[in-house]
Design a protein around this motif. Sequence first.
Motif, short mmCIF file in Angstrom:
data_model
loop_
_atom_site.label_atom_id
_atom_site.label_comp_id
_atom_site.label_asym_id
_atom_site.label_seq_id
_atom_site.Cartn_x
_atom_site.Cartn_y
_atom_site.Cartn_z
N ILE A 4 0.85 -1.19 0.00
CA ILE A 4 0.00 0.00 0.00
C ILE A 4 0.88 1.24 0.00
N VAL A 5 0.56 2.19 -0.86
CA VAL A 5 1.23 3.48 -0.84
C VAL A 5 0.37 4.43 0.00
N CYS A 6 1.00 5.06 0.97
CA CYS A 6 0.29 5.99 1.85
C CYS A 6 0.98 7.35 1.77
N ARG A 7 0.23 8.41 1.51
CA ARG A 7 0.84 9.73 1.45
C ARG A 7 -0.11 10.80 1.99
N GLU A 8 0.49 11.85 2.50
CA GLU A 8 -0.26 12.96 3.07
C GLU A 8 -0.53 14.01 1.99
N ILE A 9 -1.73 14.55 1.98
CA ILE A 9 -2.07 15.61 1.03
C ILE A 9 -2.81 16.72 1.78
N THR A 10 -2.96 17.85 1.11
CA THR A 10 -3.77 18.94 1.64
C THR A 10 -4.94 19.17 0.69
N ILE A 11 -6.13 19.18 1.26
CA ILE A 11 -7.35 19.44 0.50
C ILE A 11 -7.74 20.90 0.69
N HIS A 12 -8.07 21.58 -0.38
CA HIS A 12 -8.52 22.97 -0.28
C HIS A 12 -10.02 23.04 -0.55
N ALA A 21 -5.19 15.58 5.01
CA ALA A 21 -5.79 14.32 4.56
C ALA A 21 -4.69 13.30 4.28
N THR A 22 -5.09 12.03 4.26
CA THR A 22 -4.19 10.93 3.94
C THR A 22 -4.82 10.07 2.86
N VAL A 23 -4.03 9.69 1.88
CA VAL A 23 -4.50 8.84 0.78
C VAL A 23 -3.82 7.48 0.89
N PHE A 24 -4.61 6.43 0.75
CA PHE A 24 -4.12 5.06 0.77
C PHE A 24 -4.38 4.45 -0.61
N LEU A 25 -3.32 4.04 -1.28
CA LEU A 25 -3.43 3.53 -2.64
C LEU A 25 -2.97 2.08 -2.71
N PRO A 26 -3.84 1.17 -3.13
CA PRO A 26 -3.44 -0.23 -3.25
C PRO A 26 -2.63 -0.47 -4.52
N LYS A 27 -1.87 -1.54 -4.53
CA LYS A 27 -1.14 -1.92 -5.72
C LYS A 27 -1.91 -3.04 -6.42
N GLY A 28 -2.07 -2.91 -7.72
CA GLY A 28 -2.81 -3.93 -8.47
C GLY A 28 -4.11 -3.38 -8.99
N THR A 29 -5.19 -4.11 -8.77
CA THR A 29 -6.50 -3.71 -9.26
C THR A 29 -7.20 -2.78 -8.27
N LEU A 30 -7.66 -1.64 -8.77
CA LEU A 30 -8.42 -0.69 -7.97
C LEU A 30 -9.90 -0.97 -8.19
N TYR A 59 -9.19 -1.10 -2.53
CA TYR A 59 -9.88 0.19 -2.59
C TYR A 59 -8.92 1.34 -2.31
N GLY A 60 -9.05 2.40 -3.10
CA GLY A 60 -8.38 3.64 -2.77
C GLY A 60 -9.15 4.29 -1.63
N VAL A 61 -8.44 4.85 -0.67
CA VAL A 61 -9.11 5.41 0.51
C VAL A 61 -8.56 6.79 0.82
N LEU A 62 -9.44 7.68 1.24
CA LEU A 62 -9.04 9.00 1.70
C LEU A 62 -9.62 9.25 3.08
N THR A 63 -8.76 9.61 4.02
CA THR A 63 -9.20 10.03 5.35
C THR A 63 -8.83 11.50 5.52
N ALA A 98 -11.65 15.53 -3.82
CA ALA A 98 -10.26 15.06 -3.75
C ALA A 98 -10.19 13.57 -4.02
N LEU A 99 -11.15 12.82 -3.51
CA LEU A 99 -11.20 11.38 -3.76
C LEU A 99 -11.32 11.10 -5.25
N LYS A 100 -12.19 11.83 -5.92
CA LYS A 100 -12.38 11.64 -7.36
C LYS A 100 -11.15 12.04 -8.16
N SER A 101 -10.43 13.03 -7.67
CA SER A 101 -9.22 13.46 -8.35
C SER A 101 -8.11 12.43 -8.20
#
Length: 296
Positions: A4-12, A21-30, A59-63, A98-101
Motif C-alpha cells: 500500500i502506498v500511503c501519502r499525506e495531502i492537503t485538500i482545499h 488528509a491521507t490517501v491510501f493507494l493499493p497496488k494492483g487492481t483498484l 480500494y483507494g481510501v481518503l481520510t 479530492a477522492l475523485k481526483s
Amino acid sequence: MPFIVCREITIHCEDKYPLAATVFLPKGTLKGAVVIGPATGIKRQFYTAFAEFLAGSGYGVLTYDNRGIGQSLHGEIDKHPATLQSWGQQDLPAAISALKSEFQNVNYHLVGHSAGGQLIGLAPNATELSSMFNFASSSGRLLNMKVKDQFKSHFFMNVFIPFSNLVFGHTKSHWFGMGEPLPKAVAAQWRTWCNGCGYVKTAFGKTIDTHYFNELTFPSMWVNAVDDFIANHKNVKDMIAVSPNSVSETLTLVPKEYGLKEIGHMKFFSRKSSVLWQICLDWLDNYAKDKSVNLN
C-alpha cells in the motif's frame, strides 16, 4: 497485507480552507474509492488501520480531519469559526472531490462514522457517490435514549457544553473521552441538533437553506451496535428518515456474536474489532462490479 502506498495531502475547500488528509493507494487492481467521513472530534489517524484494510482489499481510501480538528486546526481553537454545518457544506464535498481526483473512473463510496454519515446531504456532490456505509450514524436525539442514558447525555449537551464554551471558549469534549476539543460553534450546533428531531433536519429553513437529502437515491447501509446508547434503533431510523429516497438497509451488531466484549459507538474501527470489517468490504464489493481499474 498487500503493498500500500500511503501519502499525506492537503485538500482545499471552496472557501480556501486547507484540510489535512491521507490517501491510501493499493497496488494492483483498484476496485473503487472510499472517503471515510469522521465522527465529531475524531482525527483521521483513528481510521488508519481500517483504511489500510480497505486499501489492502483493493480500494483507494481518503481520510481527513474536519476543520478545527487535528491537523486541520489552524489558529486558536477559541476563535475558530467551524460549525457542524461547515463540515457538511465545505469539508465533506472537498473530500469527495479530492477522492475523485486521486482515483479516477471507478465507483465512489462514503464510509461514515457518526457525524461523517449524518452530514452527507449537505454536500452538493453527494449524488456522485455509488453507495454509503455508515456505522453509528443516527440523529442522536436525546429523547430517544433510554431513561438511564438520558441523564448523562443531557448533562453533557445541555450543561457542560454551554459551561465549557462560556468558561474556556471551546468545548473540552476530551474530558469525557469524546475525541478532540471542539470549536464552540460545532459543539453548540451539535447540542441544538441532538435536542431536536432528525439531527441536521432541525436546521432546515433556519441556518440551512439548501440541502440535498431528498436527492440521495444511492443504496445505504446503516450499522449500529446493541451496546451503543447513542445510535440506538430509534435514532438510526430517525436519521434515515431525513433521506426519504435512499434505499436503506440496517444491521444491528451483537458483540458476543463476533467474539467481542463491546462495540459501542467507537470500536467498529478498532483493530481489535477487525472481524467486523468484512461486513463493510462485502457491501463495497457489491457495488464495485464492472468498474475496476488496473493500476499496474
